[in-house]
Motif scaffolding. Structure first.
Motif, PDB file in Angstrom:
ATOM      1  N   PHE A 126      34.792  45.190  19.490  1.00  0.00           N
ATOM      2  CA  PHE A 126      34.601  45.878  20.768  1.00  0.00           C
ATOM      3  C   PHE A 126      33.143  45.836  21.228  1.00  0.00           C
ATOM      4  O   PHE A 126      32.876  45.747  22.437  1.00  0.00           O
ATOM      5  CB  PHE A 126      35.082  47.321  20.665  1.00  0.00           C
ATOM      6  N   ASN A 127      32.215  45.883  20.301  1.00  0.00           N
ATOM      7  CA  ASN A 127      30.798  45.780  20.680  1.00  0.00           C
ATOM      8  C   ASN A 127      30.494  44.404  21.266  1.00  0.00           C
ATOM      9  O   ASN A 127      29.730  44.273  22.229  1.00  0.00           O
ATOM     10  CB  ASN A 127      29.899  46.053  19.476  1.00  0.00           C
ATOM     11  N   LYS A 162      31.894  44.477  24.751  1.00  0.00           N
ATOM     12  CA  LYS A 162      31.059  45.276  25.655  1.00  0.00           C
ATOM     13  C   LYS A 162      29.814  44.501  26.083  1.00  0.00           C
ATOM     14  O   LYS A 162      29.393  44.568  27.242  1.00  0.00           O
ATOM     15  CB  LYS A 162      30.649  46.587  24.986  1.00  0.00           C
ATOM     16  N   LYS A 163      29.257  43.759  25.148  1.00  0.00           N
ATOM     17  CA  LYS A 163      28.078  42.963  25.488  1.00  0.00           C
ATOM     18  C   LYS A 163      28.459  41.878  26.506  1.00  0.00           C
ATOM     19  O   LYS A 163      27.718  41.594  27.444  1.00  0.00           O
ATOM     20  CB  LYS A 163      27.482  42.322  24.236  1.00  0.00           C
ATOM     21  N   LEU A 185      30.911  42.118  28.684  1.00  0.00           N
ATOM     22  CA  LEU A 185      31.108  42.801  29.965  1.00  0.00           C
ATOM     23  C   LEU A 185      29.789  43.013  30.693  1.00  0.00           C
ATOM     24  O   LEU A 185      29.694  42.856  31.925  1.00  0.00           O
ATOM     25  CB  LEU A 185      31.787  44.161  29.739  1.00  0.00           C
ATOM     26  N   ALA A 186      28.777  43.383  29.930  1.00  0.00           N
ATOM     27  CA  ALA A 186      27.466  43.664  30.525  1.00  0.00           C
ATOM     28  C   ALA A 186      26.816  42.402  31.078  1.00  0.00           C
ATOM     29  O   ALA A 186      26.150  42.435  32.126  1.00  0.00           O
ATOM     30  CB  ALA A 186      26.555  44.317  29.485  1.00  0.00           C
ATOM     31  N   TYR A 193      30.407  40.028  33.536  1.00  0.00           N
ATOM     32  CA  TYR A 193      31.500  40.945  33.873  1.00  0.00           C
ATOM     33  C   TYR A 193      32.697  40.222  34.484  1.00  0.00           C
ATOM     34  O   TYR A 193      33.851  40.488  34.127  1.00  0.00           O
ATOM     35  CB  TYR A 193      31.006  42.029  34.838  1.00  0.00           C
ATOM     36  N   SER A 222      35.907  40.749  32.148  1.00  0.00           N
ATOM     37  CA  SER A 222      36.802  41.790  32.666  1.00  0.00           C
ATOM     38  C   SER A 222      38.254  41.310  32.729  1.00  0.00           C
ATOM     39  O   SER A 222      39.173  42.105  32.943  1.00  0.00           O
ATOM     40  CB  SER A 222      36.347  42.242  34.062  1.00  0.00           C
ATOM     41  N   MET A 224      34.307  54.249  23.015  1.00  0.00           N
ATOM     42  CA  MET A 224      33.335  53.250  23.447  1.00  0.00           C
ATOM     43  C   MET A 224      33.415  52.974  24.949  1.00  0.00           C
ATOM     44  O   MET A 224      32.672  52.136  25.468  1.00  0.00           O
ATOM     45  CB  MET A 224      33.538  51.951  22.651  1.00  0.00           C
ATOM     46  N   ILE A 257      35.963  51.638  26.760  1.00  0.00           N
ATOM     47  CA  ILE A 257      36.621  50.393  27.185  1.00  0.00           C
ATOM     48  C   ILE A 257      38.150  50.501  27.057  1.00  0.00           C
ATOM     49  O   ILE A 257      38.845  49.487  26.937  1.00  0.00           O
ATOM     50  CB  ILE A 257      36.129  49.184  26.354  1.00  0.00           C
ATOM     51  N   TYR A 299      40.847  48.292  28.811  1.00  0.00           N
ATOM     52  CA  TYR A 299      41.066  46.908  28.404  1.00  0.00           C
ATOM     53  C   TYR A 299      41.887  46.799  27.109  1.00  0.00           C
ATOM     54  O   TYR A 299      42.178  45.687  26.660  1.00  0.00           O
ATOM     55  CB  TYR A 299      39.722  46.193  28.185  1.00  0.00           C
ATOM     56  N   SER A 342      30.144  38.116  20.948  1.00  0.00           N
ATOM     57  CA  SER A 342      30.332  37.954  22.392  1.00  0.00           C
ATOM     58  C   SER A 342      30.393  36.480  22.777  1.00  0.00           C
ATOM     59  O   SER A 342      31.246  36.057  23.564  1.00  0.00           O
ATOM     60  CB  SER A 342      29.182  38.637  23.141  1.00  0.00           C
TER      61      SER A 342
END
Length: 432
Positions: A253-254, A257-258, A260-261, A264, A268, A296, A298, A301, A385
């Protein structure tokens, strides 16, 4: 032809992970000099799902006996739900009857329903037959002793003490050991020094290509356990959850998230599906993955369905995914039993496993996917990621080394089991 009596309380058509080694081995035992007979619990006494397709791969000439069990409706009033405990007396009676009328060279326990193993030394003493134990999971384990009480399994206090009492009864007289993990064997050898002199071998579960042919032949009967949207990208994990998998899930998940940042628009589109994460009866499972996603930020998703799905529906689901994830425990002895179907599905694959896990070695050796370690403090989130982008956005498929993978075929691993059986028989002759 030597004869082996196999003890497997759960067996086809019951959809249980611990019977898969035997199901996939039955077609090959005779080829390596062993005639198998199996004793299982009648499915009507179990509370697991059944899958009639599981019986398609069972050779018609294999003799299968069924035993009864005490009704869970009544035993649960005393806190006893284990199929092994409920069927123990019936196993003793039935196998006594079989062994009095038929000669066997070996008894083989292949199950995680461990209490039934205490019958091994009893039958050995009564009928002078050696027995082999297949340790697919740890039996008596101290893993949860330093974990928060909220993360311990249900009825842990009772089961932990029962395991501590029963394990030595079964293990101290064993004539051979098979295990999916060297770590399990190391623990048992340290705990019971006599075992160091008995034949033992690490043998993982086998890969069985025929299961994929069964799915393709019956394609129209299956339904996906998630809503597939062609505009989205679906990453799938089918298997148990649990608090011991938090490190692996958090790392995944981390990495997401990276992504997504940084990207995106691309990330997404990803959707994560965790399916069959609880062994609890249908509709009663407690989510252990979705809460991490919520924490977290998210959760939109991530989907988690705790109900188990039939084995062949699992394969169907893997074949319909855009990518696959193997999620492992932070216990180094844990091995993911579904590793081979994930590889045979030939989908982009990302795995989060302890470096000592046999599944990590198999995936790496076969070049079947990218493996990230869950036991390194400096886990590279950026690399996770990057891999998610490569496998799911760029759709980079693995270039699997099939010649290496052949070492893990059900046929080759059945031969290893039979080789160990022969060692046990030879060692008995030497002792006598």
């Amino acid at each position: 032809m030597k004869k082996v009596l196999i003890i497997s309380p759960y067996f086809a058509p019951v959809n249980a992970a611990d019977m898969q080694r035997i199901r996939m081995s039955l077609p090959y035992f005779a080829e390596f000099g062993w005639e198998p007979t199996l004793v299982m619990v009648n499915p009507k006494y179990t509370d697991l799902q059944t899958d009639v397709l599981l019986s398609e791969s069972i050779p018609s000439n294999v003799k299968i006996h069924q035993v009864k069990a005490f009704s869970k409706k009544w035993t649960s009033k005393f806190g006893i739900g284990s199929i092994a405990l409920r069927a123990l007396w019936f196993y003793k009676q039935k196998v006594n009857q079989i062994l009095q009328t038929e000669k066997f060279d070996l008894i083989y326990f292949s199950t995680t329903q461990f209490p039934v193993l205490i019958l091994g030394p009893y039958w050995k003493r009564k009928f002078k037959i050696p027995y082999v134990i297949d340790m697919q999971d740890p039996w008596f384990s101290t893993y949860y002793e330093d974990q928060p009480k909220a993360e311990r399994p249900a009825k842990y206090w009772f089961s932990h003490r029962l395991d501590k009492y029963l394990e030595p009864i079964a293990l101290q007289k064993a004539d051979g050991l098979i295990s999916v993990s060297q770590g399990y064997l190391d623990t048992l050898n340290e705990r019971y020094p006599r075992l160091k002199i008995v034949p033992q071998q690490v043998i993982t579960f086998g890969a069985y290509q025929e299961d994929f042919e069964i799915v393709r032949k019956n394609w129209s009967i299956f339904k996906l356990p998630f809503q597939k949207d062609k505009d989205l990208i679906h990453l799938v994990y089918v298997g148990r959850g649990g608090h011991d998998m938090k490190d692996a899930v958090t790392l995944l998940f981390n990495g997401f998230k990276k992504g997504l940042a940084n990207r995106y628009e691309d990330f997404s589109k990803l959707r994560f599906h965790f399916i069959g994460t609880s062994y609890a009866p249908i509709g009663t499972g407690i989510q252990t993955i979705k809460p991490i996603a919520e924490e977290m930020g998210i959760s939109a998703y991530v989907e988690e369905k705790t109900d188990r799905i039939p084995f062949f529906q699992c394969i169907f689901t893997l074949l319909n995914a855009d990518g696959l994830a193997v999620i492992g425990s932070n216990d180094q002895q844990y091995t993911a039993s579904k590793t081979y179907p994930y590889i045979l599905a030939e989908k982009p694959l990302i795995a989060f496993l302890h470096t000592e896990s046999s599944a990590a070695k198999i995936i790496k050796d076969c070049h079947a996917g990218k493996v990230f370690s869950t036991n390194k403090e400096d886990s590279d989130i950026a690399e996770v990621s990057k891999e998610l982008y490569s496998m799911l956005i760029e759709k980079k498929s693995p270039e699997i080394n099939w010649s290496e993978f052949e070492k893990y075929s059900a046929k080759n691993l059945t031969k290893k089991q039979c080789d160990l059986f022969n060692q046990v028989i030879d060692s008995q002759k030497t002792q006598n």
